[in-house]
Motif scaffolding. Structure first.
Motif, short mmCIF file in Angstrom:
data_model
loop_
_atom_site.label_atom_id
_atom_site.label_comp_id
_atom_site.label_asym_id
_atom_site.label_seq_id
_atom_site.Cartn_x
_atom_site.Cartn_y
_atom_site.Cartn_z
N GLU A 149 0.84 -1.20 0.00
CA GLU A 149 0.00 0.00 0.00
C GLU A 149 0.87 1.25 0.00
N ARG A 150 2.00 1.22 0.72
CA ARG A 150 2.92 2.37 0.72
C ARG A 150 3.55 2.56 -0.64
N ASP A 151 3.62 1.48 -1.43
CA ASP A 151 4.16 1.58 -2.79
C ASP A 151 3.11 2.01 -3.80
N GLY A 152 1.87 2.24 -3.34
CA GLY A 152 0.80 2.62 -4.26
C GLY A 152 0.14 1.44 -4.94
N ILE A 153 0.37 0.23 -4.41
CA ILE A 153 -0.23 -0.98 -4.97
C ILE A 153 -1.39 -1.41 -4.07
N THR A 154 -2.58 -1.44 -4.62
CA THR A 154 -3.76 -1.79 -3.82
C THR A 154 -3.71 -3.28 -3.46
N ALA A 155 -3.88 -3.58 -2.16
CA ALA A 155 -3.76 -4.96 -1.70
C ALA A 155 -4.61 -5.17 -0.46
N MET A 156 -5.05 -6.42 -0.26
CA MET A 156 -5.74 -6.84 0.95
C MET A 156 -5.29 -8.24 1.28
N ALA A 157 -5.45 -8.64 2.55
CA ALA A 157 -5.04 -9.97 2.99
C ALA A 157 -6.25 -10.84 3.25
#
Length: 466
Positions: free
Chosen positions: A267-275
């Protein structure tokens, strides 16, 4: 061959055709007639071959071809489908509803993560087909909110995974109260000694189907190893996603903590993600899976609880951020891509700690996986292996020493070894055989369909009905 030639009704063929499928896959071609014949069945099929349709289609046909008789004014449960995970249960029940949309049959799905009361109300209304995880079903049995005395067909889906997850006692408790006279169908990706023992005690002179090489890897999946230092895995993953413009990638981590940490980093890299893992509520897991399927998330970070429960049409990329310590889990993980005739890629980020694990995996799949070093991420040749944390949670998780030599394996639940969970390399890629085909040749994917409705789930988080 068409679906109608398998003996399926016009209503079922119509529903299948509306999903874009015209030609049965090999498992469907063999399983549908066997199930319609009424005998027991032991079937081994690799992931993504359309085996869910292989049992749901003939099940719908059998139940709809006989008169439905109500008991005390209610529709009795006539078919029970047991699955190991919530996600898989939801997807199986979705297939039942999709393929049975023109039939006067009802279905319900009960599994963990939400309250039990909505399920009780649904069961009181009566359903023909019940899809359940073992633990949640036992909860209903203990509360006398489910009646299984009229079961005509029992289906164990992903039976090897259920044994891996420790459900054998739950399954035996369920089997003990079912009618003795019934049809039994057992589907498994592997045929371990445990599965054979279960089959011997459950099945009566079964037909046997196996449509894949033992421990093979699907030829349409391209596999690669990217060597990397342990502290460079996150930057490498972000680099791969951004450089290759991946818009949908399923990433496997070894622990729940690792999954949560990686989400924050991406998320800090601008990549949307969830676990998605066992500590997440069912609502959170369902939302993450739905957003990933809809393309709202670039990356879904999962632990092995999701290895066989996620089915996403046309998923292009799977990444092993951490290698699994059990070789069979590698096969299950990369099987999330390359499904129903599509191509896919599986990338593993391997540090010095994981050399033994890599060797175990390559021995298991009986081939070496191609290695590609990414410029800028060359691993330190002098790096020394360190013990690996294999499990989340406090209290000193079990560890395994990576690197050199044979290295001892920490004690883990015994995994099934054996048959046909296939996956493979793109270097020798061959198109997958047939499939209930869309015009491009795809078949009803195994367990296709959106995530379950919120009302179709229940169990205590972290409980036995995962």
């Amino acid at each position: 061959m068409s679906f109608s030639s398998l003996g399926l009704s016009e209503e079922i063929v119509r529903a299948v055709t509306e999903q874009g499928y015209t030609t049965p896959t090999p498992i469907q071609t063999q399983a549908v007639p066997a199930v319609l014949a009424g005998g027991d069945l032991l079937a081994g099929a690799q992931t993504g071959t359309g085996k869910t349709a292989g049992f749901t289609l003939p099940l719908l046909q059998r139940l709809s071809s006989v008169e439905r008789v109500k008991i005390n004014g209610h529709v009795p449960i006539r078919a029970l489908i047991l699955t190991p995970t919530r996600e898989l249960a939801a997807q199986v029940e979705e297939s039942v509803r999709l393929y049975g949309k023109y039939l006067p049959l009802t279905s319900a799905c009960i599994f963990g993560g939400v309250g039990i009361n909505p399920q009780i109300r649904q069961l009181k209304q009566g359903v023909d087909i019940l899809v359940a995880t073992p633990g949640r079903l036992l909860d209903h049995m203990q509360q006398n909110t489910v009646d299984l005395r009229n079961i005509q067909v029992l289906i164990l889906d992903e039976a090897d995974r259920m044994l891996d997850m420790g459900f054998i006692r739950d399954i035996k408790k369920i089997l003990a109260i079912l009618p003795k006279k019934r049809q039994n169908l057992l589907f498994s990706a592997t045929f371990s000694d445990e599965i054979k023992a279960l089959a011997d005690g459950l099945l009566n002179s079964p037909a046997m189907i196996e449509v894949a090489r033992r421990n093979s890897t699907v030829e349409v999946i391209g596999q690669k190893i990217h060597p990397v230092d342990r502290d460079k895995k996150h930057p490498m993953l972000a680099h791969l996603i951004n450089t290759h413009k991946w818009t949908q990638v399923l990433v496997f981590t070894r622990t729940k903590h690792g999954a949560n940490k990686l989400v924050e980093q991406l998320e800090r890299d601008g990549i949307t993600a969830m676990a998605i893992h066992g500590n997440k509520s069912q609502a959170a897991r369902t939302r993450a899976l739905a957003e990933f399927k809809d393309g709202k998330l670039q990356a879904l970070i999962a632990t092995d609880i999701a290895a066989r429960g996620i089915d996403i049409d046309q998923l292009p990329h799977v990444v092993n951020y951490d290698l699994p310590n059990v070789p069979e889990d590698y096969v299950h993980r990369i099987g999330r891509t390359g499904r129903a005739g599509a191509t896919g890629s599986a990338v593993s980020l391997v540090c010095v700690d994981e050399r033994d694990m890599l060797h175990d995996i390559e021995r298991f799949i009986k081939r070496e996986i191609p290695v590609e070093i990414i410029p800028g991420f060359e691993p330190d040749p002098k790096a020394k292996p360190q013990p690996i944390q294999l499990r989340s949670g406090g209290g000193g998780g079990q560890r395994r020493q990576g690197g050199g030599g044979g290295g001892g394996r920490s004690q883990q639940p015994k995994k099934s070894g054996g048959a046909g969970q296939g996956q493979g390399q793109s270097q020798s890629a061959k198109p997958r055989q047939g499939g209930p085909a869309k015009p491009q040749g795809q078949g009803p994917a195994q367990n296709r369909g959106p995530a379950a409705r919120p009302s179709a789930a229940t169990h205590r988080s972290g409980g036995r009905g995962r």
